[in-house]
Design a protein around this motif. Structure first.
Motif, PDB file in Angstrom:
ATOM      1  N   GLU A   1     -14.697  56.220  55.981  1.00 41.46           N
ATOM      2  CA  GLU A   1     -15.117  55.162  56.900  1.00 41.46           C
ATOM      3  C   GLU A   1     -13.918  54.505  57.574  1.00 41.46           C
ATOM      4  OE1 GLU A   1     -17.911  52.367  55.198  1.00 41.46           O
ATOM      5  OE2 GLU A   1     -18.646  53.879  53.776  1.00 41.46           O
ATOM      6  N   MET A   2     -12.846  54.307  56.801  1.00 39.75           N
ATOM      7  CA  MET A   2     -11.673  53.602  57.317  1.00 39.75           C
ATOM      8  C   MET A   2     -10.973  54.380  58.419  1.00 39.75           C
ATOM      9  SD  MET A   2      -8.107  53.566  57.193  1.00 39.75           S
ATOM     10  CE  MET A   2      -7.665  54.471  55.718  1.00 39.75           C
ATOM     11  N   GLU A   3     -10.770  55.680  58.230  1.00 43.39           N
ATOM     12  CA  GLU A   3      -9.977  56.456  59.183  1.00 43.39           C
ATOM     13  C   GLU A   3     -10.622  56.535  60.568  1.00 43.39           C
ATOM     14  OE1 GLU A   3      -8.739  60.159  57.479  1.00 43.39           O
ATOM     15  OE2 GLU A   3      -7.865  59.191  55.713  1.00 43.39           O
ATOM     16  N   PRO A   4     -11.930  56.888  60.675  1.00 44.41           N
ATOM     17  CA  PRO A   4     -12.507  56.898  62.023  1.00 44.41           C
ATOM     18  C   PRO A   4     -12.536  55.515  62.675  1.00 44.41           C
ATOM     19  CG  PRO A   4     -14.194  57.373  60.359  1.00 44.41           C
ATOM     20  CD  PRO A   4     -12.861  57.434  59.677  1.00 44.41           C
ATOM     21  N   MET A   5     -12.746  54.461  61.875  1.00 43.52           N
ATOM     22  CA  MET A   5     -12.712  53.109  62.430  1.00 43.52           C
ATOM     23  C   MET A   5     -11.326  52.801  62.978  1.00 43.52           C
ATOM     24  SD  MET A   5     -13.513  49.437  60.594  1.00 43.52           S
ATOM     25  CE  MET A   5     -15.188  49.902  60.153  1.00 43.52           C
ATOM     26  N   PHE A   6     -10.292  53.156  62.241  1.00 38.49           N
ATOM     27  CA  PHE A   6      -8.924  52.897  62.697  1.00 38.49           C
ATOM     28  C   PHE A   6      -8.644  53.644  63.994  1.00 38.49           C
ATOM     29  CE2 PHE A   6      -4.376  53.517  62.936  1.00 38.49           C
ATOM     30  CZ  PHE A   6      -3.875  52.265  62.607  1.00 38.49           C
ATOM     31  N   GLU A   7      -9.014  54.914  64.040  1.00 33.94           N
ATOM     32  CA  GLU A   7      -8.686  55.730  65.206  1.00 33.94           C
ATOM     33  C   GLU A   7      -9.492  55.328  66.442  1.00 33.94           C
ATOM     34  OE1 GLU A   7      -9.104  59.762  63.840  1.00 33.94           O
ATOM     35  OE2 GLU A   7      -7.632  59.465  62.243  1.00 33.94           O
ATOM     36  N   ARG A   8     -10.765  54.951  66.253  1.00 34.99           N
ATOM     37  CA  ARG A   8     -11.612  54.626  67.409  1.00 34.99           C
ATOM     38  C   ARG A   8     -11.436  53.199  67.905  1.00 34.99           C
ATOM     39  NH1 ARG A   8     -17.069  57.271  64.738  1.00 34.99           N
ATOM     40  NH2 ARG A   8     -16.265  59.391  64.574  1.00 34.99           N
ATOM     41  N   TYR A   9     -11.215  52.267  66.990  1.00 36.13           N
ATOM     42  CA  TYR A   9     -11.253  50.860  67.375  1.00 36.13           C
ATOM     43  C   TYR A   9      -9.944  50.095  67.144  1.00 36.13           C
ATOM     44  CZ  TYR A   9     -16.197  52.008  67.374  1.00 36.13           C
ATOM     45  OH  TYR A   9     -17.403  52.607  67.625  1.00 36.13           O
ATOM     46  N   VAL A  10      -9.198  50.458  66.104  1.00 43.48           N
ATOM     47  CA  VAL A  10      -7.979  49.697  65.806  1.00 43.48           C
ATOM     48  C   VAL A  10      -6.822  50.133  66.692  1.00 43.48           C
ATOM     49  CG1 VAL A  10      -6.296  49.087  64.036  1.00 43.48           C
ATOM     50  CG2 VAL A  10      -8.711  49.286  63.434  1.00 43.48           C
ATOM     51  N   ILE A  11      -6.644  51.426  66.876  1.00 41.29           N
ATOM     52  CA  ILE A  11      -5.516  51.905  67.689  1.00 41.29           C
ATOM     53  C   ILE A  11      -5.520  51.301  69.094  1.00 41.29           C
ATOM     54  CG2 ILE A  11      -4.559  53.948  68.828  1.00 41.29           C
ATOM     55  CD1 ILE A  11      -5.000  55.506  66.255  1.00 41.29           C
ATOM     56  N   PRO A  12      -6.662  51.275  69.806  1.00 39.11           N
ATOM     57  CA  PRO A  12      -6.636  50.624  71.131  1.00 39.11           C
ATOM     58  C   PRO A  12      -6.229  49.151  71.058  1.00 39.11           C
ATOM     59  CG  PRO A  12      -8.598  51.987  70.904  1.00 39.11           C
ATOM     60  CD  PRO A  12      -7.967  51.927  69.549  1.00 39.11           C
ATOM     61  N   GLU A  13      -6.678  48.441  70.013  1.00 37.36           N
ATOM     62  CA  GLU A  13      -6.299  47.034  69.870  1.00 37.36           C
ATOM     63  C   GLU A  13      -4.797  46.901  69.613  1.00 37.36           C
ATOM     64  OE1 GLU A  13      -8.177  44.457  70.354  1.00 37.36           O
ATOM     65  OE2 GLU A  13     -10.088  45.501  70.556  1.00 37.36           O
ATOM     66  N   LEU A  14      -4.260  47.766  68.758  1.00 38.18           N
ATOM     67  CA  LEU A  14      -2.829  47.700  68.456  1.00 38.18           C
ATOM     68  C   LEU A  14      -1.991  48.062  69.674  1.00 38.18           C
ATOM     69  CD1 LEU A  14      -2.652  49.208  64.848  1.00 38.18           C
ATOM     70  CD2 LEU A  14      -2.418  46.818  65.529  1.00 38.18           C
ATOM     71  N   ASN A  15      -2.467  49.005  70.472  1.00 34.91           N
ATOM     72  CA  ASN A  15      -1.731  49.346  71.698  1.00 34.91           C
ATOM     73  C   ASN A  15      -1.626  48.139  72.619  1.00 34.91           C
ATOM     74  OD1 ASN A  15      -1.090  52.036  71.142  1.00 34.91           O
ATOM     75  ND2 ASN A  15      -3.044  52.797  71.899  1.00 34.91           N
ATOM     76  N   THR A  16      -2.713  47.375  72.711  1.00 32.94           N
ATOM     77  CA  THR A  16      -2.698  46.162  73.539  1.00 32.94           C
ATOM     78  C   THR A  16      -1.719  45.137  72.974  1.00 32.94           C
ATOM     79  OG1 THR A  16      -5.008  46.508  74.190  1.00 32.94           O
ATOM     80  CG2 THR A  16      -4.116  44.286  74.454  1.00 32.94           C
ATOM     81  N   ILE A  17      -1.739  44.992  71.651  1.00 32.05           N
ATOM     82  CA  ILE A  17      -0.823  44.044  70.998  1.00 32.05           C
ATOM     83  C   ILE A  17       0.627  44.475  71.195  1.00 32.05           C
ATOM     84  CG2 ILE A  17      -0.075  43.148  68.760  1.00 32.05           C
ATOM     85  CD1 ILE A  17      -3.061  43.356  67.884  1.00 32.05           C
TER      86      ILE A  17
END
Length: 413
Positions: A154-170
């Motif tokens: 559950e963690m890995e797909p969530m990170f790749e789909r939703y967290v990475i775009p947020e971190l790129n913005t940050i």
């Protein structure tokens, strides 16, 4: 930007569950130029988790927590984050609707399911596309907290789909970031590399880190900079100096594997390969075929564990087996040439040895291995004495065979 990873769950401290999430997240963050400074593992204890989160936020800009998002009373992550950030808890109707949809085939929701729909006020909800526990991102005073479910599935797909775009913005707001290149080195240990690179090891920037990967070494070149062009220029210069000193012992860069490098060389020369394995029992073939597109150059292999199989399938002479033994240079050469002819390959590798723990003697101790390489112009056999347990010896044999082939291909014409 510096980050910390906090893994929650008493099961991680009992040795019942392997914490692969910290390994995964560290790799992802490093690839984005985010430096991971600390890993923490905390049991299901509110006071200890509060202490860990407060410490992390004091010294890092980004804190990622995994686990503790479930429906039970010991799932404490969201409550603790709300306390640390001084936030109240809000109910998210969309998350609840998603949970109800997930359990639509059930007559009733599992007890406590609604707990998974509460989040610290103002949190950005990260959907869980494969489970019921959503994640969330919170920001306060320039510090970021990200909470993710514990199960890697559950963690890995969530990170790749939703967290990475947020971190790129940050990260677009962050001036200084970390730039990394990894050189993979075969045939030299940590102390030998320090002797070869003494001045480079003393540099403050870019700085080198040596990582023992068991069958090879990683030489990690790292530079923190707000100037991307300057960072890569300095890293390229350092890589060039390392290659000048280590030569062909550098076999790959970043995510490249030995088998991938060898496969690319075989493909470029339009050469085919076959394998004959005794002590490695198919590991060499497995490693080669792990690379996509290996059918371009790999014809197949023979696992000839018994002497009778070596005779029947590879045309190894019975007299050689009786006189020299299965673990010998003569038999390794015959195995390589036998499979090369049988499968009509350009090149062939063969392995024979004593992987242990038993079977060794004073003349032929555990860890003794012969690797044969057959090619149209002849046969090359090398003798090795490896140390360690059975798996270690077998894995080292495979990597050494691939390196032997790579070295041959580098001078092939």
């Amino acid at each position: 930007m510096k980050a910390e990873i906090i893994s929650t769950g008493t099961e991680l401290l009992l040795g019942k569950t392997l914490n692969t999430s910290a390994f995964y997240l560290t790799g992802q963050l490093s690839g984005m130029g985010i430096e991971v400074s600390y890993h923490h593992t905390v049991g299901d204890n509110k006071e200890r988790l509060l202490l860990a989160v407060n410490q992390a936020l004091d010294r890092s800009q980004l804190v990622i927590l995994t686990g503790g998002l479930g429906p039970t009373v010991d799932d404490l992550t969201k409550e603790v984050i709300a306390l640390v950030l001084g936030l109240t808890m809000d109910f998210d109707r969309q998350s609840m609707a998603n949970i109800e949809k997930f359990y639509a085939h059930e007559s009733d929701l599992p007890p406590g399911s609604e707990n998974q729909a509460f989040f610290p006020k103002g949190a950005k909800i990260l959907p869980n596309d494969v489970g019921t526990a959503p994640g969330a991102l919170m920001e306060k005073d320039g510090k970021y907290c990200i909470i993710l479910p514990g199960p890697p599935s559950e963690m890995e797909p969530m990170f790749e789909r939703y967290v990475i775009p947020e971190l790129n913005t940050i990260m677009n707001k962050v001036k200084e970031r970390m730039y990394v290149r990894v050189l993979k080195v075969f045939g030299l240990g940590e102390s030998e590399l320090e002797q070869e690179l003494p001045d480079l090891m003393q540099r403050a920037t870019p700085f080198l880190t040596l990582l023992d990967k068991h069958t090879y070494m990683d030489v990690r070149i790292t530079m923190r900079s707000s100037d991307q062009d300057l960072a890569w220029q300095k890293i390229n210069e350092t890589e060039s100096l390392i290659r000048q000193r280590l030569g062909s012992k550098v076999f790959g860069v970043d995510e490249e594997t030995h088998s991938q490098v060898v496969g690319n060389l075989l493909r470029s020369y339009k050469l085919t390969l076959a394998t004959a394995e005794s002590c490695t029992g198919g590991l060499l073939g497995e490693k080669i075929t792990a690379e996509a597109g290996s059918s371009d150059y790999y014809l197949g292999g023979v696992i000839s564990y018994a002497n009778s199989a070596k005779e029947k399938l590879l045309s190894v002479s019975k007299s050689s087996l009786l006189k020299e033994g299965a673990v010998s240079a003569e038999v390794a050469g015959q195995m390589a040439e036998g499979v090369r002819r049988t499968l009509a390959a350009d090149l062939a590798l063969a392995t024979t040895g004593i992987a242990g723990p038993g079977g060794g003697s004073a003349q032929k101790p555990v860890g003794l291995v012969y690797i044969g390489l057959a090619h149209p112009q002849g046969i090359k056999v090398e003798k090795f004495q490896f140390a360690g347990h059975r798996d270690s010896i077998r894995n080292m044999t495979v990597e050494t065979a691939l390196n032997m082939l790579r070295e041959f291909l580098l001078i092939y014409n």
